[in-house]
Design a protein around this motif. Sequence first.
Motif, PDB file in Angstrom:
ATOM      1  N   GLU A 138       1.040  -1.061  -0.123  1.00 25.01           N
ATOM      2  CA  GLU A 138      -0.726   0.075   0.338  1.00 25.01           C
ATOM      3  C   GLU A 138       1.117   1.274  -0.065  1.00 25.01           C
ATOM      4  OE1 GLU A 138      -3.678   1.690   1.975  1.00 25.01           O
ATOM      5  OE2 GLU A 138      -3.465   0.016   2.583  1.00 25.01           O
ATOM      6  N   GLU A 226      -7.443   3.087  -1.992  1.00 22.64           N
ATOM      7  CA  GLU A 226      -6.008   3.176  -3.005  1.00 22.64           C
ATOM      8  C   GLU A 226      -5.205   2.090  -3.509  1.00 22.64           C
ATOM      9  OE1 GLU A 226      -4.542   5.336   0.418  1.00 22.64           O
ATOM     10  OE2 GLU A 226      -6.105   6.414   0.386  1.00 22.64           O
ATOM     11  N   GLU A 283      -0.159   1.527  -5.574  1.00 25.16           N
ATOM     12  CA  GLU A 283      -1.161   2.375  -5.424  1.00 25.16           C
ATOM     13  C   GLU A 283      -2.106   3.111  -5.829  1.00 25.16           C
ATOM     14  OE1 GLU A 283      -0.862   7.117  -4.879  1.00 25.16           O
ATOM     15  OE2 GLU A 283       0.666   5.884  -2.829  1.00 25.16           O
TER      16      GLU A 283
END
Length: 287
Positions: A138, A226, A283
Amino acid sequence: MADVYNTSSVNSELFVNLLADARFAAAESSIARQITTVFPVANNQGKVVQVPLWAGATAVQKTEGTALEALGTNTTSATITMEEYAVYHSVSDMLRDSAAGDVMANLGTVSGNALGEKMDSTVFATFDSFTGGTLGAEGTELTEDLILKAAATLRANKLTGPFYAVVDPRAAYNLKARLGGFGQSTTSFSQASSNVGMNVQENFFIGSISGVQIFESSLVDSDTTELATCGVFAPSAIGVAVRGDVEMETQRDAKNSATDMVMRMTMGASAIQPTHGVKLLVERNID
Protein backbone atom coordinates in the motif's frame (compact mmCIF):
# COMPACT_ATOMS: atom_id res chain seq x y z
CA MET A 1 -40.58 -5.79 -7.92
CA ALA A 2 -41.93 -5.45 -11.47
CA ASP A 3 -39.71 -6.23 -14.46
CA VAL A 4 -37.93 -3.26 -16.01
CA TYR A 5 -38.61 -3.03 -19.74
CA ASN A 6 -36.75 -1.25 -22.51
CA THR A 7 -39.47 1.02 -23.83
CA SER A 8 -39.61 3.83 -26.38
CA SER A 9 -39.79 6.35 -23.54
CA VAL A 10 -36.53 5.31 -21.88
CA ASN A 11 -34.63 4.48 -25.07
CA SER A 12 -35.42 7.55 -27.14
CA GLU A 13 -31.78 7.82 -28.19
CA LEU A 14 -32.25 4.69 -30.31
CA PHE A 15 -34.26 6.76 -32.80
CA VAL A 16 -31.18 8.60 -34.00
CA ASN A 17 -30.57 7.53 -37.60
CA LEU A 18 -26.84 7.42 -37.12
CA LEU A 19 -27.33 4.57 -34.69
CA ALA A 20 -28.14 2.31 -37.66
CA ASP A 21 -24.45 2.40 -38.62
CA ALA A 22 -23.02 2.49 -35.10
CA ARG A 23 -22.27 -0.20 -32.59
CA PHE A 24 -22.14 0.25 -28.87
CA ALA A 25 -18.51 0.03 -27.85
CA ALA A 26 -17.28 -1.68 -24.69
CA ALA A 27 -15.67 0.45 -21.97
CA GLU A 28 -12.82 -2.06 -22.07
CA SER A 29 -12.01 -4.57 -24.83
CA SER A 30 -11.76 -8.13 -23.62
CA ILE A 31 -8.13 -9.26 -23.55
CA ALA A 32 -8.31 -12.33 -21.28
CA ARG A 33 -8.42 -14.89 -24.09
CA GLN A 34 -5.28 -13.44 -25.68
CA ILE A 35 -2.99 -13.62 -22.66
CA THR A 36 -4.02 -16.81 -20.85
CA THR A 37 -4.23 -20.53 -21.56
CA VAL A 38 -7.73 -21.32 -22.84
CA PHE A 39 -9.30 -24.76 -22.50
CA PRO A 40 -12.36 -25.32 -24.72
CA VAL A 41 -14.85 -27.61 -23.01
CA ALA A 42 -17.38 -29.72 -24.87
CA ASN A 43 -20.98 -30.17 -23.77
CA ASN A 44 -21.81 -32.85 -21.21
CA GLN A 45 -18.33 -32.72 -19.67
CA GLY A 46 -19.35 -31.32 -16.28
CA LYS A 47 -18.66 -27.88 -14.82
CA VAL A 48 -15.27 -28.61 -13.20
CA VAL A 49 -12.26 -28.90 -15.52
CA GLN A 50 -9.18 -30.77 -14.28
CA VAL A 51 -5.93 -29.57 -15.84
CA PRO A 52 -2.90 -31.93 -15.55
CA LEU A 53 0.37 -30.29 -14.58
CA TRP A 54 3.66 -32.02 -15.32
CA ALA A 55 6.63 -31.60 -13.01
CA GLY A 56 9.91 -30.37 -14.45
CA ALA A 57 12.89 -32.62 -15.07
CA THR A 58 16.64 -32.14 -14.65
CA ALA A 59 19.17 -33.57 -17.07
CA VAL A 60 22.16 -35.39 -15.54
CA GLN A 61 25.60 -36.19 -16.85
CA LYS A 62 25.80 -39.79 -17.97
CA THR A 63 28.84 -41.78 -16.93
CA GLU A 64 30.07 -44.20 -19.53
CA GLY A 65 29.10 -47.76 -18.69
CA THR A 66 26.65 -46.65 -16.00
CA ALA A 67 22.92 -47.03 -16.42
CA LEU A 68 20.67 -44.05 -15.95
CA GLU A 69 18.04 -43.96 -13.25
CA ALA A 70 14.51 -43.39 -14.51
CA LEU A 71 12.86 -40.16 -13.44
CA GLY A 72 9.45 -40.37 -11.83
CA THR A 73 6.64 -38.74 -13.79
CA ASN A 74 5.17 -36.81 -10.90
CA THR A 75 2.02 -35.04 -12.09
CA THR A 76 -0.42 -32.86 -10.21
CA SER A 77 -3.59 -31.15 -11.33
CA ALA A 78 -5.44 -27.88 -11.02
CA THR A 79 -9.17 -27.37 -11.31
CA ILE A 80 -11.23 -24.68 -13.00
CA THR A 81 -14.89 -24.33 -12.03
CA MET A 82 -17.15 -22.87 -14.68
CA GLU A 83 -20.19 -20.71 -14.04
CA GLU A 84 -22.90 -19.34 -16.29
CA TYR A 85 -23.11 -15.58 -16.84
CA ALA A 86 -26.03 -13.93 -18.59
CA VAL A 87 -27.64 -10.63 -19.57
CA TYR A 88 -31.40 -10.30 -19.98
CA HIS A 89 -33.40 -7.69 -21.91
CA SER A 90 -37.10 -7.35 -22.59
CA VAL A 91 -37.75 -5.25 -25.70
CA SER A 92 -41.20 -3.81 -26.36
CA ASP A 93 -42.75 -4.08 -29.82
CA MET A 94 -43.18 -0.29 -29.86
CA LEU A 95 -39.45 0.22 -29.48
CA ARG A 96 -38.53 -2.53 -31.94
CA ASP A 97 -40.85 -1.23 -34.66
CA SER A 98 -40.20 2.49 -34.11
CA ALA A 99 -36.44 2.75 -33.80
CA ALA A 100 -34.40 3.50 -36.92
CA GLY A 101 -31.73 0.97 -36.04
CA ASP A 102 -31.81 -2.74 -35.29
CA VAL A 103 -32.63 -2.68 -31.59
CA MET A 104 -31.99 -6.37 -31.05
CA ALA A 105 -28.56 -6.17 -32.72
CA ASN A 106 -27.54 -3.16 -30.65
CA LEU A 107 -28.72 -4.71 -27.41
CA GLY A 108 -26.82 -7.84 -28.40
CA THR A 109 -23.65 -5.80 -28.76
CA VAL A 110 -24.17 -4.23 -25.36
CA SER A 111 -24.76 -7.64 -23.83
CA GLY A 112 -21.70 -9.13 -25.52
CA ASN A 113 -19.53 -6.32 -24.20
CA ALA A 114 -20.88 -6.92 -20.70
CA LEU A 115 -20.05 -10.62 -20.91
CA GLY A 116 -16.57 -9.83 -22.21
CA GLU A 117 -15.97 -7.55 -19.24
CA LYS A 118 -17.19 -10.29 -16.91
CA MET A 119 -14.61 -12.67 -18.39
CA ASP A 120 -11.83 -10.13 -17.92
CA SER A 121 -12.77 -9.32 -14.32
CA THR A 122 -12.98 -13.06 -13.51
CA VAL A 123 -9.51 -13.65 -14.98
CA PHE A 124 -7.94 -10.61 -13.32
CA ALA A 125 -9.28 -11.68 -9.93
CA THR A 126 -6.84 -14.62 -10.06
CA PHE A 127 -3.88 -12.24 -9.65
CA ASP A 128 -4.37 -12.42 -5.89
CA SER A 129 -3.55 -16.17 -6.08
CA PHE A 130 -0.10 -15.67 -7.66
CA THR A 131 2.73 -17.14 -5.59
CA GLY A 132 5.70 -16.41 -7.86
CA GLY A 133 6.45 -13.33 -5.78
CA THR A 134 4.87 -10.18 -4.41
CA LEU A 135 6.16 -6.72 -5.19
CA GLY A 136 4.93 -3.46 -3.70
CA ALA A 137 2.53 -2.64 -0.90
CA GLU A 138 0.00 0.00 0.00
CA GLY A 139 1.42 3.36 -1.06
CA THR A 140 3.79 1.87 -3.67
CA GLU A 141 3.61 3.58 -7.05
CA LEU A 142 3.92 1.58 -10.26
CA THR A 143 7.34 2.13 -11.85
CA GLU A 144 9.40 0.51 -14.58
CA ASP A 145 11.60 -0.91 -11.81
CA LEU A 146 8.71 -3.05 -10.55
CA ILE A 147 8.11 -4.40 -14.05
CA LEU A 148 11.82 -5.19 -14.43
CA LYS A 149 11.90 -6.98 -11.07
CA ALA A 150 8.79 -8.99 -11.93
CA ALA A 151 10.28 -10.05 -15.27
CA ALA A 152 13.56 -11.04 -13.61
CA THR A 153 11.64 -13.05 -11.00
CA LEU A 154 9.76 -15.00 -13.67
CA ARG A 155 12.91 -15.67 -15.70
CA ALA A 156 14.68 -16.88 -12.55
CA ASN A 157 11.83 -19.41 -12.30
CA LYS A 158 12.97 -20.84 -15.70
CA LEU A 159 10.19 -19.10 -17.64
CA THR A 160 11.12 -17.60 -20.99
CA GLY A 161 7.98 -15.67 -21.89
CA PRO A 162 6.02 -14.18 -23.41
CA PHE A 163 5.08 -12.20 -20.32
CA TYR A 164 2.11 -9.91 -19.80
CA ALA A 165 1.19 -7.29 -17.24
CA VAL A 166 -2.33 -6.05 -16.56
CA VAL A 167 -2.53 -2.90 -14.45
CA ASP A 168 -5.15 -0.46 -13.25
CA PRO A 169 -5.18 2.70 -15.43
CA ARG A 170 -4.78 4.93 -12.38
CA ALA A 171 -1.78 2.89 -11.25
CA ALA A 172 -0.39 3.13 -14.79
CA TYR A 173 -0.47 6.93 -14.67
CA ASN A 174 2.72 7.20 -12.63
CA LEU A 175 4.55 4.80 -14.95
CA LYS A 176 3.42 6.75 -18.02
CA ALA A 177 4.44 10.05 -16.48
CA ARG A 178 7.91 8.71 -15.76
CA LEU A 179 8.39 7.11 -19.16
CA GLY A 180 7.06 10.15 -20.99
CA GLY A 181 9.05 12.60 -18.92
CA PHE A 182 5.92 14.53 -17.89
CA GLY A 183 6.57 16.71 -14.88
CA GLN A 184 9.89 14.97 -14.27
CA SER A 185 13.40 16.34 -13.88
CA THR A 186 15.79 16.70 -16.82
CA THR A 187 17.28 13.32 -15.94
CA SER A 188 14.06 11.76 -17.27
CA PHE A 189 14.71 13.06 -20.79
CA SER A 190 16.57 9.88 -21.76
CA GLN A 191 13.48 7.90 -20.81
CA ALA A 192 11.22 10.19 -22.81
CA SER A 193 13.43 9.86 -25.87
CA SER A 194 13.28 6.07 -25.81
CA ASN A 195 10.85 4.14 -27.99
CA VAL A 196 8.63 3.39 -25.01
CA GLY A 197 8.68 6.99 -23.88
CA MET A 198 7.77 8.21 -27.36
CA ASN A 199 4.85 5.78 -27.49
CA VAL A 200 3.59 7.22 -24.23
CA GLN A 201 3.99 10.81 -25.45
CA GLU A 202 2.31 10.25 -28.80
CA ASN A 203 -0.26 7.55 -28.08
CA PHE A 204 -0.33 7.22 -24.30
CA PHE A 205 0.27 3.50 -24.87
CA ILE A 206 2.90 1.93 -22.63
CA GLY A 207 3.98 -0.93 -24.88
CA SER A 208 6.60 -3.43 -23.72
CA ILE A 209 9.22 -3.20 -20.98
CA SER A 210 11.87 -5.92 -20.62
CA GLY A 211 9.76 -8.28 -22.71
CA VAL A 212 6.60 -7.65 -20.66
CA GLN A 213 3.68 -6.41 -22.74
CA ILE A 214 1.60 -4.08 -20.58
CA PHE A 215 -2.18 -3.76 -20.75
CA GLU A 216 -4.42 -1.41 -18.80
CA SER A 217 -7.88 -2.36 -17.55
CA SER A 218 -10.31 -0.74 -15.15
CA LEU A 219 -11.47 -4.28 -14.31
CA VAL A 220 -8.36 -5.03 -12.26
CA ASP A 221 -9.38 -5.95 -8.72
CA SER A 222 -8.68 -3.63 -5.79
CA ASP A 223 -8.13 -4.63 -2.18
CA THR A 224 -9.00 -1.16 -0.94
CA THR A 225 -9.93 2.15 -2.49
CA GLU A 226 -6.22 2.93 -2.81
CA LEU A 227 -4.58 -0.46 -3.49
CA ALA A 228 -4.81 -2.35 -6.80
CA THR A 229 -3.80 -5.99 -7.20
CA CYS A 230 -2.11 -6.15 -10.60
CA GLY A 231 -0.16 -8.99 -12.14
CA VAL A 232 2.84 -9.87 -14.31
CA PHE A 233 2.61 -13.42 -15.62
CA ALA A 234 3.19 -16.02 -18.28
CA PRO A 235 0.11 -17.38 -20.11
CA SER A 236 0.63 -20.69 -18.32
CA ALA A 237 -0.20 -19.02 -14.99
CA ILE A 238 -3.93 -18.68 -15.67
CA GLY A 239 -6.29 -21.22 -17.15
CA VAL A 240 -9.62 -20.18 -18.66
CA ALA A 241 -12.23 -22.84 -19.33
CA VAL A 242 -14.89 -21.92 -21.87
CA ARG A 243 -17.86 -24.04 -22.96
CA GLY A 244 -18.85 -23.06 -26.47
CA ASP A 245 -19.28 -19.41 -27.34
CA VAL A 246 -21.62 -16.61 -26.35
CA GLU A 247 -25.18 -17.84 -26.98
CA MET A 248 -28.29 -15.80 -27.64
CA GLU A 249 -31.88 -16.91 -27.11
CA THR A 250 -35.09 -14.98 -27.73
CA GLN A 251 -38.62 -15.67 -26.61
CA ARG A 252 -41.90 -13.98 -27.39
CA ASP A 253 -43.73 -12.35 -24.45
CA ALA A 254 -47.13 -11.81 -26.05
CA LYS A 255 -48.98 -10.61 -22.98
CA ASN A 256 -46.59 -7.67 -22.67
CA SER A 257 -46.17 -7.11 -26.43
CA ALA A 258 -42.44 -7.65 -26.00
CA THR A 259 -39.59 -9.99 -26.82
CA ASP A 260 -37.24 -11.41 -24.22
CA MET A 261 -33.58 -11.68 -25.13
CA VAL A 262 -30.94 -13.52 -23.11
CA MET A 263 -27.24 -13.71 -23.94
CA ARG A 264 -25.07 -16.03 -21.90
CA MET A 265 -21.71 -17.71 -21.65
CA THR A 266 -20.24 -20.48 -19.52
CA MET A 267 -16.68 -19.97 -18.33
CA GLY A 268 -14.33 -20.05 -15.37
CA ALA A 269 -10.78 -19.00 -14.54
CA SER A 270 -8.15 -20.15 -12.08
CA ALA A 271 -4.45 -19.64 -11.35
CA ILE A 272 -3.47 -23.14 -12.48
CA GLN A 273 0.28 -22.53 -12.07
CA PRO A 274 0.43 -19.68 -9.54
CA THR A 275 4.24 -19.66 -9.42
CA HIS A 276 4.19 -18.42 -13.02
CA GLY A 277 2.77 -15.08 -11.91
CA VAL A 278 4.02 -12.18 -9.81
CA LYS A 279 1.58 -10.08 -7.81
CA LEU A 280 1.98 -6.29 -7.98
CA LEU A 281 0.44 -4.31 -5.13
CA VAL A 282 0.41 -0.69 -6.25
CA GLU A 283 -1.28 2.58 -5.45
CA ARG A 284 -4.28 3.34 -7.66
CA ASN A 285 -4.55 7.04 -6.83
CA ILE A 286 -3.54 9.73 -9.30
CA ASP A 287 -1.26 12.08 -7.36
